[in-house]
Design an enzyme around this catalytic site. Structure first.
Site, PDB file in Angstrom:
ATOM      1  N   ARG A  72       0.818  -1.231   0.000  1.00 39.54           N
ATOM      2  CA  ARG A  72       0.000   0.000   0.000  1.00 39.54           C
ATOM      3  C   ARG A  72       0.843   1.269   0.000  1.00 39.54           C
ATOM      4  O   ARG A  72       0.449   2.296   0.554  1.00 39.54           O
ATOM      5  CB  ARG A  72      -0.981   0.010   1.170  1.00 39.54           C
ATOM      6  CG  ARG A  72      -2.012  -1.102   1.094  1.00 39.54           C
ATOM      7  CD  ARG A  72      -3.246  -0.832   1.923  1.00 39.54           C
ATOM      8  NE  ARG A  72      -4.090  -2.015   1.913  1.00 39.54           N
ATOM      9  CZ  ARG A  72      -4.004  -2.993   2.807  1.00 39.54           C
ATOM     10  NH1 ARG A  72      -3.115  -2.906   3.783  1.00 39.54           N
ATOM     11  NH2 ARG A  72      -4.787  -4.039   2.726  1.00 39.54           N
TER      12      ARG A  72
ATOM     13  N   LYS B 107       3.141  11.764 -10.475  1.00 37.52           N
ATOM     14  CA  LYS B 107       2.260  11.015 -11.374  1.00 37.52           C
ATOM     15  C   LYS B 107       2.974   9.725 -11.782  1.00 37.52           C
ATOM     16  O   LYS B 107       4.086   9.763 -12.308  1.00 37.52           O
ATOM     17  CB  LYS B 107       1.899  11.851 -12.604  1.00 37.52           C
ATOM     18  CG  LYS B 107       0.859  12.919 -12.279  1.00 37.52           C
ATOM     19  CD  LYS B 107       0.668  13.910 -13.406  1.00 37.52           C
ATOM     20  CE  LYS B 107      -0.271  13.403 -14.467  1.00 37.52           C
ATOM     21  NZ  LYS B 107      -0.696  14.516 -15.373  1.00 37.52           N
TER      22      LYS B 107
ATOM     23  N   GLU C 280       9.492  20.042 -23.514  1.00 39.76           N
ATOM     24  CA  GLU C 280       8.894  20.321 -22.201  1.00 39.76           C
ATOM     25  C   GLU C 280       9.518  21.567 -21.564  1.00 39.76           C
ATOM     26  O   GLU C 280       8.845  22.305 -20.850  1.00 39.76           O
ATOM     27  CB  GLU C 280       9.023  19.103 -21.268  1.00 39.76           C
ATOM     28  CG  GLU C 280       8.327  17.834 -21.759  1.00 39.76           C
ATOM     29  CD  GLU C 280       6.812  17.777 -21.451  1.00 39.76           C
ATOM     30  OE1 GLU C 280       6.297  18.659 -20.729  1.00 39.76           O
ATOM     31  OE2 GLU C 280       6.153  16.855 -21.956  1.00 39.76           O
TER      32      GLU C 280
ATOM     33  N   LYS D  47       7.883  23.347 -12.448  1.00 35.44           N
ATOM     34  CA  LYS D  47       7.055  22.172 -12.174  1.00 35.44           C
ATOM     35  C   LYS D  47       6.753  22.080 -10.682  1.00 35.44           C
ATOM     36  O   LYS D  47       5.624  21.791 -10.274  1.00 35.44           O
ATOM     37  CB  LYS D  47       7.767  20.904 -12.647  1.00 35.44           C
ATOM     38  CG  LYS D  47       7.028  19.614 -12.336  1.00 35.44           C
ATOM     39  CD  LYS D  47       6.256  19.050 -13.504  1.00 35.44           C
ATOM     40  CE  LYS D  47       5.357  17.899 -13.118  1.00 35.44           C
ATOM     41  NZ  LYS D  47       5.350  16.812 -14.088  1.00 35.44           N
TER      42      LYS D  47
ATOM     43  N   GLU E  47      -3.855  17.456  -9.399  1.00 38.06           N
ATOM     44  CA  GLU E  47      -4.429  17.839 -10.674  1.00 38.06           C
ATOM     45  C   GLU E  47      -5.894  18.214 -10.551  1.00 38.06           C
ATOM     46  O   GLU E  47      -6.732  17.806 -11.349  1.00 38.06           O
ATOM     47  CB  GLU E  47      -4.265  16.674 -11.669  1.00 38.06           C
ATOM     48  CG  GLU E  47      -4.105  17.171 -13.090  1.00 38.06           C
ATOM     49  CD  GLU E  47      -3.496  16.109 -13.983  1.00 38.06           C
ATOM     50  OE1 GLU E  47      -3.616  14.927 -13.680  1.00 38.06           O
ATOM     51  OE2 GLU E  47      -2.912  16.490 -14.998  1.00 38.06           O
TER      52      GLU E  47
ATOM     53  N   ARG F  87      -2.802  22.467 -12.002  1.00 32.10           N
ATOM     54  CA  ARG F  87      -1.872  21.527 -12.606  1.00 32.10           C
ATOM     55  C   ARG F  87      -2.213  21.202 -14.048  1.00 32.10           C
ATOM     56  O   ARG F  87      -1.365  20.784 -14.823  1.00 32.10           O
ATOM     57  CB  ARG F  87      -1.843  20.244 -11.765  1.00 32.10           C
ATOM     58  CG  ARG F  87      -0.761  19.281 -12.176  1.00 32.10           C
ATOM     59  CD  ARG F  87      -0.374  18.431 -10.996  1.00 32.10           C
ATOM     60  NE  ARG F  87       0.465  17.315 -11.372  1.00 32.10           N
ATOM     61  CZ  ARG F  87       1.083  16.561 -10.484  1.00 32.10           C
ATOM     62  NH1 ARG F  87       0.948  16.804  -9.195  1.00 32.10           N
ATOM     63  NH2 ARG F  87       1.833  15.551 -10.850  1.00 32.10           N
TER      64      ARG F  87
ATOM     65  N   ASN G 209      -0.516  20.424 -18.954  1.00 33.21           N
ATOM     66  CA  ASN G 209      -0.925  19.659 -20.136  1.00 33.21           C
ATOM     67  C   ASN G 209      -0.866  20.491 -21.409  1.00 33.21           C
ATOM     68  O   ASN G 209      -1.334  20.050 -22.463  1.00 33.21           O
ATOM     69  CB  ASN G 209      -2.343  19.105 -19.943  1.00 33.21           C
ATOM     70  CG  ASN G 209      -2.355  17.966 -18.951  1.00 33.21           C
ATOM     71  OD1 ASN G 209      -1.437  17.153 -18.917  1.00 33.21           O
ATOM     72  ND2 ASN G 209      -3.380  17.913 -18.125  1.00 33.21           N
TER      73      ASN G 209
ATOM     74  N   HIS H  12      -0.382  18.943 -24.728  1.00 33.39           N
ATOM     75  CA  HIS H  12      -0.592  17.507 -24.560  1.00 33.39           C
ATOM     76  C   HIS H  12      -1.926  17.022 -25.107  1.00 33.39           C
ATOM     77  O   HIS H  12      -2.075  15.850 -25.414  1.00 33.39           O
ATOM     78  CB  HIS H  12      -0.484  17.112 -23.083  1.00 33.39           C
ATOM     79  CG  HIS H  12       0.942  17.105 -22.580  1.00 33.39           C
ATOM     80  ND1 HIS H  12       1.743  18.218 -22.596  1.00 33.39           N
ATOM     81  CD2 HIS H  12       1.711  16.107 -22.065  1.00 33.39           C
ATOM     82  CE1 HIS H  12       2.944  17.913 -22.097  1.00 33.39           C
ATOM     83  NE2 HIS H  12       2.951  16.647 -21.777  1.00 33.39           N
TER      84      HIS H  12
ATOM     85  N   HIS I 171      -1.087  14.088 -27.308  1.00 30.80           N
ATOM     86  CA  HIS I 171      -1.455  12.712 -26.972  1.00 30.80           C
ATOM     87  C   HIS I 171      -2.245  12.048 -28.087  1.00 30.80           C
ATOM     88  O   HIS I 171      -2.017  10.895 -28.435  1.00 30.80           O
ATOM     89  CB  HIS I 171      -2.301  12.690 -25.697  1.00 30.80           C
ATOM     90  CG  HIS I 171      -1.493  12.515 -24.458  1.00 30.80           C
ATOM     91  ND1 HIS I 171      -1.993  12.830 -23.204  1.00 30.80           N
ATOM     92  CD2 HIS I 171      -0.236  12.068 -24.250  1.00 30.80           C
ATOM     93  CE1 HIS I 171      -1.059  12.582 -22.300  1.00 30.80           C
ATOM     94  NE2 HIS I 171       0.009  12.137 -22.911  1.00 30.80           N
TER      95      HIS I 171
ATOM     96  N   HIS J 157       7.416  11.266 -27.170  1.00 35.88           N
ATOM     97  CA  HIS J 157       6.417  12.068 -26.463  1.00 35.88           C
ATOM     98  C   HIS J 157       6.699  13.569 -26.609  1.00 35.88           C
ATOM     99  O   HIS J 157       5.806  14.358 -26.930  1.00 35.88           O
ATOM    100  CB  HIS J 157       6.390  11.660 -24.984  1.00 35.88           C
ATOM    101  CG  HIS J 157       5.481  12.503 -24.141  1.00 35.88           C
ATOM    102  ND1 HIS J 157       4.107  12.435 -24.244  1.00 35.88           N
ATOM    103  CD2 HIS J 157       5.747  13.455 -23.201  1.00 35.88           C
ATOM    104  CE1 HIS J 157       3.568  13.300 -23.386  1.00 35.88           C
ATOM    105  NE2 HIS J 157       4.543  13.926 -22.752  1.00 35.88           N
TER     106      HIS J 157
END
Lengths: 380, 380
Positions: free
Chosen positions: A127, A149, A191, A241, A251, A255, A259, A262, A266, A279
């Site tokens: 956990r 993330k 980025e 960041k 997010e 946040r 993106n 993106h 994506h 990417h």
């Protein structure tokens, strides 16, 4: 010991953590962990890929064992197509075999794929046990390794399976980039440019000046850039960041600006098949398309869009993508994680250093931006 | 609407949530979700098992659809042997097929296995979507559904893979226990007794008095117990669990007391093969063994240990286990998640309503307690 590196703190309320940036830090990983409160004798599972293991595995191992950590290394093929629950299961098996306890830790030594998988495995073993991110690609250094993330792909889409799991430490040693292929370095620069556009006008200006000083492409390779500019870009990007993550750990709002580039990036990445575009390359294209959308909506100027376009070009990034069926792209956008109640959200620039989030972009405007991107005009 | 149920709040700083307890609440699940802020039109994936689906699926579905939720039900075989990453993958597939978004939710309608798996699937889909726990066994009502522990088994041990993921709501409708097999009801009573011993002397006295009033076994079945005592036990147990969870969300300290009876219980459960003992039965045996250890260490009185033993017997729980090789049991203890730096932690009673945590239990003392348990003496 001289101050040979910079520390940036991700100021989370619950569990703030440092990002250390500096040449030659990898071999001192163990001592930094001791400083962070880990005890000598703690069990450590290093997760890495064959290439990184070959170049940097020994230094990482020595750096850990010299501080008394009990280390096992798991070397995994780490392409995007291996970023699956099955690979996470392999990490869990190694965690069991190495008898990791709740006080143990996993070190992710590699690019974004290793970081995502090892981070997710750590998030879900007992956990949640500690993870330390040691990114070895520019992309991972400025983006994936910071912010917690983690995740793997589902047949239905990238990163659909995952968790938020903040690292205890991020260690960035720019020297490891010596072994990074140039194409991947350039992808990482996308980025960096993203952080400049969404929130750091000074960084944008720095990049622009470096590009102008060196027409051969100061932004397109580590060698051309030199260690000083590289260190500064890493610090500015990590700080950007860290600010956003601290303000919005999970997010919920702010946040989402990360993106930028993106949404379409994506979609194009998915439609072209994993591996066709890196990417960062897709993000570069996505930023240009988002910029065109913002111009069309009257949100920012054509002049700033041209500046952004020149920066992307100066980083040696692709400037156009294949003509994809706009209907297929629009459908793919609907399947994105970032969709809320069926509405597609776009992060759109409103000036150099500021963006806005909109979910009311007219499909016709998206189609027009896709058409421009597909026309493959290069401004260099 | 009359106040026909009791609400207990799990007072987490970040995201407190209510536990609703009352007869007939299941059919009103949708309206409670609306009260919690979920919007009509939200996509809901109900995860359940064939038996629960047969008995209670229609009521849950009607209760959700009448409030405008868009519901899909996934029916899974849910034995302990199915509590694996593969089953979580099946839930993820259903989440993808039903196009769950970040604002969507998963409802776990079933016992502890369904709750653990559906909770873990929710924790890891899109990096965490909402889960609502609707437990249908006594064990899940008083324990698993509250507190956010989710997970699945690894070949190396139970619940080694998992995450903390708090539900948005826990809905407990004692009426669904009508269809629960009596053996499972009794197993659930072990956890109720656990709450009494670790922190609720009044609950312990209530249980004792009920047992004395009805020598036939007021604690051993829902029918004999009657709705009023049942409602009270559910409320006291849920409140006890909620207090501990609020004080220690991620099992950093206090929460460990909830493992009372679990250290040896888990070991015996594992060694006997999943399915030989119900979890609650193993916990009942584990509590008796822990009590014997506490007596041997001078921590609590033989008189209180006898009271505990009578309560476990009155709930119709097994009072002894097969003679296991003590060396094998001691080795199994070392493999437990609760081990820290190689030391086995025991939760030991110091009085009715109070416990202490010790990691210095002499192996000889553990052996002696195992021998008593294996002698199978029943005090009823």
């Amino acid at each position: 010991m001289p101050q040979d590196h910079r520390t940036i703190t991700v100021s989370l309320t619950a569990d703030p953590y440092p990002i250390l940036i500096g040449e030659g830090l990898l071999g001192r990983l163990g001592s930094f962990l001791i400083e962070r409160g880990f005890q000598s004798g703690t069990r450590v599972l290093v997760v890495t890929n064959p290439e990184v293991q070959g170049f940097h595995g020994a230094e990482a191992l020595t750096g850990l064992e010299s501080s008394g950590f009990v280390v096992r290394t798991l070397v995994l093929e780490a392409g995007e197509e291996r970023k699956t629950p099955a690979t996470v299961a392999a990490i869990h098996d190694a965690a069991f075999a190495h008898r990791l306890e709740r006080s143990s830790l996993i070190v992710a030594l590699g690019g974004g794929v290793v970081g995502d998988m090892a981070g997710f495995a750590a998030a879900t073993w007992l956990r949640g046990i500690a993870v330390v991110q040691v990114p070895t690609t520019l992309l991972a250094m400025v983006d994936a390794a910071i912010g917690g993330k983690t995740g793997v792909n589902h047949p239905g889409g990238k990163n659909l399976i995952g968790a938020f799991h903040q690292p205890k430490l991020v260690l960035i040693d720019p020297r490891v980039l010596v072994t990074l292929p140039e194409r991947e370095f350039r992808a990482g620069m996308a980025e960096v440019i993203k952080y400049a556009v969404i929130g750091d006008e000074q960084l944008f200006n720095d990049l622009e000046q470096a590009a102008e000083r060196d027409p051969r492409g100061a932004l397109a390779s580590r060698e051309a850039m030199g260690p000083e500019l590289l260190q500064r870009l890493l610090e500015r990007s990590a700080a950007a960041k860290a600010r956003v993550v601290a303000a919005d750990e999970r997010e919920g709002g702010l946040r989402a600006i990360l993106n930028y580039g993106h949404t379409l990036g994506h979609a194009v990445e998915n439609l072209s098949g994993y591996g066709t575009w890196l990417h960062g390359e897709a993000v570069g294209l996505g930023m240009i398309a988002a910029g065109d959308i913002a111009v069309a909506m009257g949100l920012w100027s054509q002049a700033d869009q041209d500046r952004q376009r020149r920066l992307v070009a100066a980083a040696g990034l692709p400037m156009g993508w294949p003509a994809l069926d706009p209907d297929v792209v629009l459908t793919a956008l609907q399947a994105d994680k970032k969709v809320r109640q069926g509405k597609v959200r776009f992060v759109l620039p409103t000036g150099v250093g500021s963006v806005t989030i909109r979910d009311d972009v007219d499909p016709a405007t998206i189609r027009a931006a896709l058409a421009v991107a597909a026309s493959n005009v290069v401004f260099r």
